[in-house]
Each structure stands twice: as C-alpha cells, then as structure tokens.
Write an enzyme that holds these catalytic residues in place. Structure first.
Site, PDB file in Angstrom:
ATOM      1  N   TYR A  61       1.596   8.526   0.854  1.00  0.00           N
ATOM      2  CA  TYR A  61       1.555   7.690   2.228  1.00  0.00           C
ATOM      3  C   TYR A  61       2.901   7.568   3.128  1.00  0.00           C
ATOM      4  CZ  TYR A  61       0.574   4.354   5.684  1.00  0.00           C
ATOM      5  OH  TYR A  61       0.381   3.797   6.833  1.00  0.00           O
ATOM      6  N   SER A 108       8.668  -4.277  10.548  1.00  0.00           N
ATOM      7  CA  SER A 108       7.480  -3.434  10.397  1.00  0.00           C
ATOM      8  C   SER A 108       6.449  -3.902  10.826  1.00  0.00           C
ATOM      9  CB  SER A 108       7.115  -2.767   9.018  1.00  0.00           C
ATOM     10  OG  SER A 108       8.176  -2.225   8.539  1.00  0.00           O
ATOM     11  N   ARG A 118      -2.773   4.507  10.501  1.00  0.00           N
ATOM     12  CA  ARG A 118      -1.752   4.984  11.492  1.00  0.00           C
ATOM     13  C   ARG A 118      -2.209   6.119  12.379  1.00  0.00           C
ATOM     14  NH1 ARG A 118       3.603   2.172  11.412  1.00  0.00           N
ATOM     15  NH2 ARG A 118       3.199   0.684  10.029  1.00  0.00           N
TER      16      ARG A 118
HETATM   17  P1  GTP Z   1       6.237  -0.141  12.507  1.00  0.00           P
HETATM   18  O1  GTP Z   1       5.719   1.193  13.062  1.00  0.00           O
HETATM   19  O2  GTP Z   1       5.534  -0.567  11.165  1.00  0.00           O
HETATM   20  O3  GTP Z   1       7.633  -0.080  12.415  1.00  0.00           O
HETATM   21  O4  GTP Z   1       5.876  -1.234  13.511  1.00  0.00           O
HETATM   22  P2  GTP Z   1       5.977  -1.567  15.227  1.00  0.00           P
HETATM   23  O5  GTP Z   1       7.166  -2.472  14.992  1.00  0.00           O
HETATM   24  O6  GTP Z   1       5.979  -0.239  15.988  1.00  0.00           O
HETATM   25  O7  GTP Z   1       4.713  -2.274  15.381  1.00  0.00           O
HETATM   26  P3  GTP Z   1       3.789  -2.113  16.748  1.00  0.00           P
HETATM   27  O8  GTP Z   1       4.335  -1.958  17.912  1.00  0.00           O
HETATM   28  O9  GTP Z   1       2.630  -0.931  16.021  1.00  0.00           O
HETATM   29  O10 GTP Z   1       2.703  -3.533  16.518  1.00  0.00           O
HETATM   30  C1  GTP Z   1       2.054  -3.742  15.531  1.00  0.00           C
HETATM   31  C2  GTP Z   1       1.108  -5.120  15.651  1.00  0.00           C
HETATM   32  O11 GTP Z   1       1.748  -6.175  16.219  1.00  0.00           O
HETATM   33  C3  GTP Z   1      -0.061  -4.665  16.363  1.00  0.00           C
HETATM   34  O12 GTP Z   1      -1.166  -5.360  15.613  1.00  0.00           O
HETATM   35  C4  GTP Z   1       0.082  -5.183  17.830  1.00  0.00           C
HETATM   36  O13 GTP Z   1      -1.231  -5.676  18.103  1.00  0.00           O
HETATM   37  C5  GTP Z   1       0.764  -6.552  17.625  1.00  0.00           C
HETATM   38  N1  GTP Z   1       1.678  -6.707  18.816  1.00  0.00           N
HETATM   39  C6  GTP Z   1       2.624  -5.754  19.122  1.00  0.00           C
HETATM   40  N2  GTP Z   1       3.067  -6.523  20.410  1.00  0.00           N
HETATM   41  C7  GTP Z   1       2.731  -7.643  20.571  1.00  0.00           C
HETATM   42  C8  GTP Z   1       3.001  -8.719  21.300  1.00  0.00           C
HETATM   43  O14 GTP Z   1       3.630  -8.745  22.353  1.00  0.00           O
HETATM   44  N3  GTP Z   1       2.087  -9.934  20.966  1.00  0.00           N
HETATM   45  C9  GTP Z   1       1.322 -10.029  20.034  1.00  0.00           C
HETATM   46  N4  GTP Z   1       0.511 -11.275  20.196  1.00  0.00           N
HETATM   47  N5  GTP Z   1       0.966  -9.053  19.112  1.00  0.00           N
HETATM   48  C10 GTP Z   1       1.558  -7.716  19.375  1.00  0.00           C
HETATM   49  C1  SPV Z   2       7.256   0.653   9.023  1.00  0.00           C
HETATM   50  O1  SPV Z   2       6.825   0.310   7.873  1.00  0.00           O
HETATM   51  O2  SPV Z   2       8.305   0.183   9.411  1.00  0.00           O
HETATM   52  C2  SPV Z   2       7.047   2.103   9.646  1.00  0.00           C
HETATM   53  C3  SPV Z   2       5.932   2.855   8.815  1.00  0.00           C
HETATM   54  O3  SPV Z   2       7.349   2.452  10.478  1.00  0.00           O
HETATM   55  S1  SPV Z   2       6.350   3.606   7.676  1.00  0.00           S
HETATM   56  O4  SPV Z   2       6.718   4.981   7.881  1.00  0.00           O
HETATM   57  O5  SPV Z   2       5.326   3.969   6.624  1.00  0.00           O
HETATM   58  O6  SPV Z   2       7.618   3.269   7.001  1.00  0.00           O
HETATM   59 MN    MN Z   3       8.954   0.996  11.200  1.00  0.00          MN
END
Ligand code: GTP
Ligand code: SPV
Ligand code: MN
Length: 597
Positions: free
Chosen positions: A202, A253, A382
């Site tokens: 994964y 994350s 993802r």
């Molecule tokens: P990783 O790839 O895991 O590092 O995550 P990331 O920080 O890029 O997270 P991502 O932007 O994919 O957001 C993940 C979740 O947060 C999703 O379910 C979105 O819908 C939610 N989300 C993102 N921005 C907002 C926001 O401004 N408000 C709310 N309520 N939810 C949000």
């Molecule tokens: C995170 O978990 O912060 C990610 C996804 O961006 S992974 O590449 O699985 O760590």
């Molecule tokens: Mn990340």
C-alpha cells in the site's frame, strides 16, 4: 545477474547492491525500468492479464486503472514503521526503533526467496528536478508492477536518472512477500541511506520515494546538510496585478493539503483576477536561497490524493487531474460503465458495483456508523495522478530553484481549541506553535480514527530522527534565514454543539490566505492575544461566503479554558519527546501558560 534488459548504469555500488538483493530474494529475472512508453504499456498489459489492475473505460477515463490492495493493507502502518539507527537515542522516543543488525537479520528471513517465480524491477528515480541543487536520487527494487506504475507517476523515473546515480543514491528494497500484517515492516536506515519494506503493497508503505525517502531519510539528511524536508503543500496566490506569492502549509494526513493546494477562489476573488497555482500537495523540500529567503520545491511529480470527498465542488482541479493517466486504489468499481466512484463524488452511487474489498456492493446498505465495512470506497482510497494533469499546476512546478516562501502555515483538525487562524509572534514562537500541533487521527494511517493526538509540524510519523532534535533544527534554520517566512496556524475544522463544521472550508479558505498574505505584507493590524496575533473580524472578507460576522467572531474566539487544559497535555508530550526538547521551546510553553493567566 539475470538482467532481462540493459542496465541503466555501470555504477558498481548500484550493481553490487542489486546483486546482493537479488541473491536474497531470488527473482527469476531483473528488469530495469526505463520509462519508455513501450515498456510501461507492456507492464500495464501484464498487470491487467493477472487481475492486478483493471483497465477502466478508455473513452471516459483514458489510460486509467483500478487496483485493490489486500483488505488488511489499506493505509500506512505507523506501529510497523521503524527508524534503525545504531543508537536508539538517535531515533528518539517518538519513533519505533530496532537495532540495525537485528533488523537486517529479522527482515532477511522475510525477504529470503520472496521473489521466486517473480520479476524484480529496478526503478531509478529522482526526487526533485534532475540535476537541480535540490534533487536527490534513489533506486527502488520491487516485485510489484503496481509499485512500478505508481513510481512512474509520482517521481521522475527511468532512463534519464541512470547517470545521476553516480552522485549517490538511496537504496530501497520492497518485497510484497506474503502480506502478513504481523510481519509487515517499513524500516529506515538513515545512517546507511537504506529503506527496507516488506509484507505491504500500500501507498506510503511501498512507494519508497514518498514518505520513506522524501520525508524520513530526507529529514535526516536535511539536518546534516542544513535544509528541511517537510509534510507541506506549496501554493502560489496570484493577485490581479500578476504578482504571485507562495505559502507552504503543514497539515496532518488527510487534513486538507491537497484541497488547499488546488483551491478555486470564491467568485468574489475570481472576478477580480485572483488565482491559485499548485506547486505541491504533500511534501516540500526547503532551502535558504541566495536572496536570504526560504525557497521550496515539491520533490514529487504526481499526486497520491485522498479520493473520498473529492468532487466537482470541493476540488474540481484534483478531479480533473484524475480524468486520464491515473491509477485508482481501493475505490468503488462502477460496473455499468466501467468507471470509478467514491463517497462524496456525487449523490448518484452506482447500481451495479464492486466495493473496495472486491465484493458486490449495495449502496442502500451504507451505514455511517460502520463506514469501513459498508462504503463503496475505502475512506483512505486514493488516486495517483500526474501533476501535469492538474489544471492549476504552477508554471514554476519544474523550476529547479523552486519558489520563495512568504508564509508557513500549520493546521490540524481541532473541534474546539484552535481558532480559524492566528499568527505566531516570530520564528521561534512559530516553531513552538508547530511543536504543539494536535489533530484528530484520520483513515490515512491504520488505527483509531478521530482521536486527538499531538502531531508536531504534521511530521510525527515522518521525522527520521529524534523529535526534540528536529525542533532544534527548526530553531537553527530560523537563525540561518535572513528573511524568514511568517508562521501561522489555521483550523478549518471547528465544530458546533452538534458536531457540524462551522467554517465552510475548501475554496472559502482563500479568505484566510488573503489575511495571511496581508499580514506578511504588513497591510493589516491584528489583535495580540496570549496565543498569538488573531485577526480583527473586519479584516477577513466574508462577501459571498454565507458566513455571518457573528460566526466569524465565534471562529476567531479563543477558548481560554481549553487552552489551559491543553498545557498539561503539552507538558506530557514534551516529557515523552524527552531530553532534546530545546530549552527555548520549554520557555515558550512557560510563557504561554503565564499569558493565559
Ligand atoms: P494526505 O495525502 O494524507 O497527506 O492528506 P491531505 O492533507 O492532502 O488531505 P486532503 O486534502 O486529501 O483532505 C482530506 C480530507 O479532508 C477530505 O475528506 C476532505 O474532504 C477534507 N477537507 C479538506 N479541506 C477541507 C476543508 O477546508 N474543510 C473541511 N471541513 N474538510 C476539508
Ligand atoms: C499520508 O498519509 O500523509 C499520505 C498518504 O500522504 S501515504 O503516501 O500513504 O503516506
Ligand atoms: Mn501526506
């Protein structure tokens, strides 16, 4: 050695290490990944013929594929992730540690003959733009075509990397083995530039260029070499006069980095000519530039983004990026038109579908209380999409010098304590703000969801050495940057009595970015509070947001009682981090406590 095609380097160190790894894992043959389209196409064909990947509708989703991982292998596993330094204290109290010799012995048994009957793929890759000052090189050995195809999207991989391996390289060995969760190991040997990953298939556990190299190994190298590797998005905000200013933001994350990095400004700002450019959505490497500012690159070449919740309104740019050349992992398969679906894509779940577990799925049986077992897509499903696909990818994306950073933003999921936004007093206080970050856990890592834990700089799972020393490195970097970025903290996730988010978030977050950049430019005043500078409500533009002034005031209010309650928890956390917590941060904590009264 059983090379089935021409090696891309004659470098002895590379070839010897491949030989040693092949002797251990015993593959039938070894293939160098060139990045040539004919080879990539052949690998896709092969993966489809074995069922490892499913080719999706070529008209609707050209060159897109679906892959499902094992049901017990759907997220990073922090409990099985180790930093293997010679001395335990160098890994620190927050990381899991195994003595390197013991680790190699234990894992060698798991690797032994694990590639029998399989092919070993050799992936030469770069993190960062080839030849740039920022770039670092790696080679991943893997028995998984899925890993190869993801690495071809997420990194700059293939033939052109060969000659750069002479500049040094990070060794990564990945074997799928039996996927036994009890014997799953994600191990890092920072003193030996080596990563060993076994029994997972994964994302973050096996795409070794990402969290393993670009954060854990790179943070270790950054400390040694005087730069920083951070879990940060990078975006550019363009004003109507054409000037673009850049910010980097660290959220844990699945807490909104991809969404913020690609946001589309609300109508009010769009009409005036504002625009957001995405430089990166997950990782930033930062260096002091010749002009005395902090400069950042995104070392990746694609997005490994959270699918659920991504839709035409929340993040149209991410959605657009996934419409071709994308690999989907653990989403729902819509059998009627051979496309993909996930919760939050639209209100129209497919009639005939296969869920993330590979079983027939009936959306009518969805139960919010048992999301994992009743959803079509896994909450941590993802997409792996090429950065070039994103309509708002920055023209600076490939700039080897990166972009200059005006502001650093920390943030997390806090139902209560943290206000919508506040600014730290200076770099040192900003480092303190980063060190006390806390957030509710998400599905991105195995384990309980929604539990508040301290996640300093969003790096708790990703620092390749002692956390206290990592904070000391932050403080040292502050002394080395003549013109440092201002440091802020945001929280999009405050909830009301019923658990609903108060702030609309997503595109509306632009309004907070505007305040942040106004502060950087010295254009607005702010209210000095015990925790930092908080906006005057009049300085955040609400036009067209649907948010009332009262609600904004509530979002900006500081709940002194919960901050006081937090102090004890922070002290416990500092105690856990241990002896290397810098004295300056302990003083900041005392000062915060006395300001709170
Ligand atoms: P990783 O790839 O895991 O590092 O995550 P990331 O920080 O890029 O997270 P991502 O932007 O994919 O957001 C993940 C979740 O947060 C999703 O379910 C979105 O819908 C939610 N989300 C993102 N921005 C907002 C926001 O401004 N408000 C709310 N309520 N939810 C949000
Ligand atoms: C995170 O978990 O912060 C990610 C996804 O961006 S992974 O590449 O699985 O760590
Ligand atoms: Mn990340």
């Amino acid at each position: 050695m059983k090379f089935l095609n021409e090696p891309l380097t004659e470098n002895r160190a590379v070839l010897d290490w491949i030989e040693e790894s092949a002797a251990l894992t015993a593959p039938d043959g070894i293939v160098w990944i060139t990045g040539d389209p004919a080879q990539t196409e052949e690998l896709k064909r092969q993966a489809c013929s074995t069922g490892e990947m499913i080719k999706l509708n070529e008209e609707l989703l050209p060159d897109c594929y679906l892959h499902r991982t094992a049901v017990n292998d759907v997220a990073r596993v922090e409990a099985r992730t180790f930093i293997c330094t010679k001395k335990k204290e160098d890994a620190g109290n927050i990381n899991n540690w195994i003595e390197p010799g013991e680790c190699r012995e234990r894992l060698s048994k798991l690797y032994k003959n694990s590639m029998k009957g399989k092919t070993m793929y050799v992936i030469p890759y770069a993190m960062g733009q080839l030849g740039s000052e920022f770039a670092k090189y790696g080679v991943e050995l893997t028995d998984s075509i899925y890993v190869v195809l993801n690495m071809l999207i997420m990194t700059r991989a293939g033939r052109a990397v060969g000659p750069h391996l002479d500049e040094g390289f990070i060794k990564g060995l990945h074997a799928t083995a039996t996927l036994d969760p009890e014997n799953r190991y994600i191990c890092h040997f920072p003193e030996d530039n080596t990563i060993w990953s076994v029994n997972s298939a994964y994302g973050g556990n096996v795409l070794l260029g990402k969290k393993c190299f670009a954060l854990r190994i790179a943070s270790y190298l950054g400390r040694k070499e005087g730069w920083m590797a951070e879990h940060m998005l990078i975006l550019g905000l363009q004003s109507p006069d054409g000037v673009i200013r850049y910010v980097a933001a660290a959220f844990p994350s699945a807490c909104g980095k991809t969404n913020l990095a690609m946001l589309i400004p609300p109508e009010y700002y769009k009409k005036k000519g504002y625009k957001i450019w995405c430089v990166g959505d997950d990782i930033a490497w930062l260096r002091v530039g010749r002009d005395g500012r902090l400069w950042a690159v995104n070392p990746e070449n694609g997005f490994f983004g959270v699918a659920p919740g991504t839709n035409e309104h929340s993040n149209p740019n991410a959605l657009a990026a996934t419409r071709s050349g994308t690999i989907f992992t653990n989403v729902c398969h819509d059998l009627d038109n051979n496309t993909v679906w996930w919760e939050g894509l639209n209100d129209d779940p497919p009639e005939h579908a296969i869920n993330w577990k590979g079983e027939p799925w009936d959306y009518r049986k969805y139960d919010k209380a048992d999301k994992i077992n009743t959803s079509g897509a896994h909450p941590n499903s993802r997409f792996t999409a090429p950065a070039k696909n994103c309509p708002c990818v920055s023209p600076e994306f490939d700039n080897p010098d990166g972009v200059p950073i005006s502001a650093i933003i920390f943030g997390g999921r806090r139902a209560k304590t943290a206000p919508l936004v506040y600014q730290s007093f200076d770099w040192r206080h900003g480092t303190f703000v980063g060190s006390i970050m806390a957030s509710e856990t998400t599905a991105a890592a195995a384990g309980a969801i929604g539990v508040v834990r301290r996640d300093p700089m969003a790096m708790r799972p990703f620092v390749g050495y002692d956390m206290g020393q990592y904070w000391a490195h932050w403080l040292e970097m502050g002394d080395k940057i003549p013109d440092p970025p201002k440091i802020f903290h945001v929280n999009w996730f405050r909830t009301d009595g019923e658990g609903h988010f108060i702030w609309p978030g997503f595109g509306e977050n632009m309004r907070v970015l505007m305040w942040i950049l106004d502060r950087c430019a010295g254009k607005v005043d702010a209210k000095k509070t015990p925790i930092g500078y908080v906006p005057f409500a009049d300085d955040i533009n609400l036009e067209g947001s649907g948010v009332s002034k009262d609600t904004l005031n509530e979002l900006l209010s500081i709940d002194t009682a919960s901050w006081k309650e937090d102090i004890g928890n922070i002290r416990d956390f500092y105690a856990l981090v241990g002896d290397y917590v810098p004295q300056k941060l302990r003083e900041e904590l005392d000062a915060l406590e006395s300001r709170l009264g």
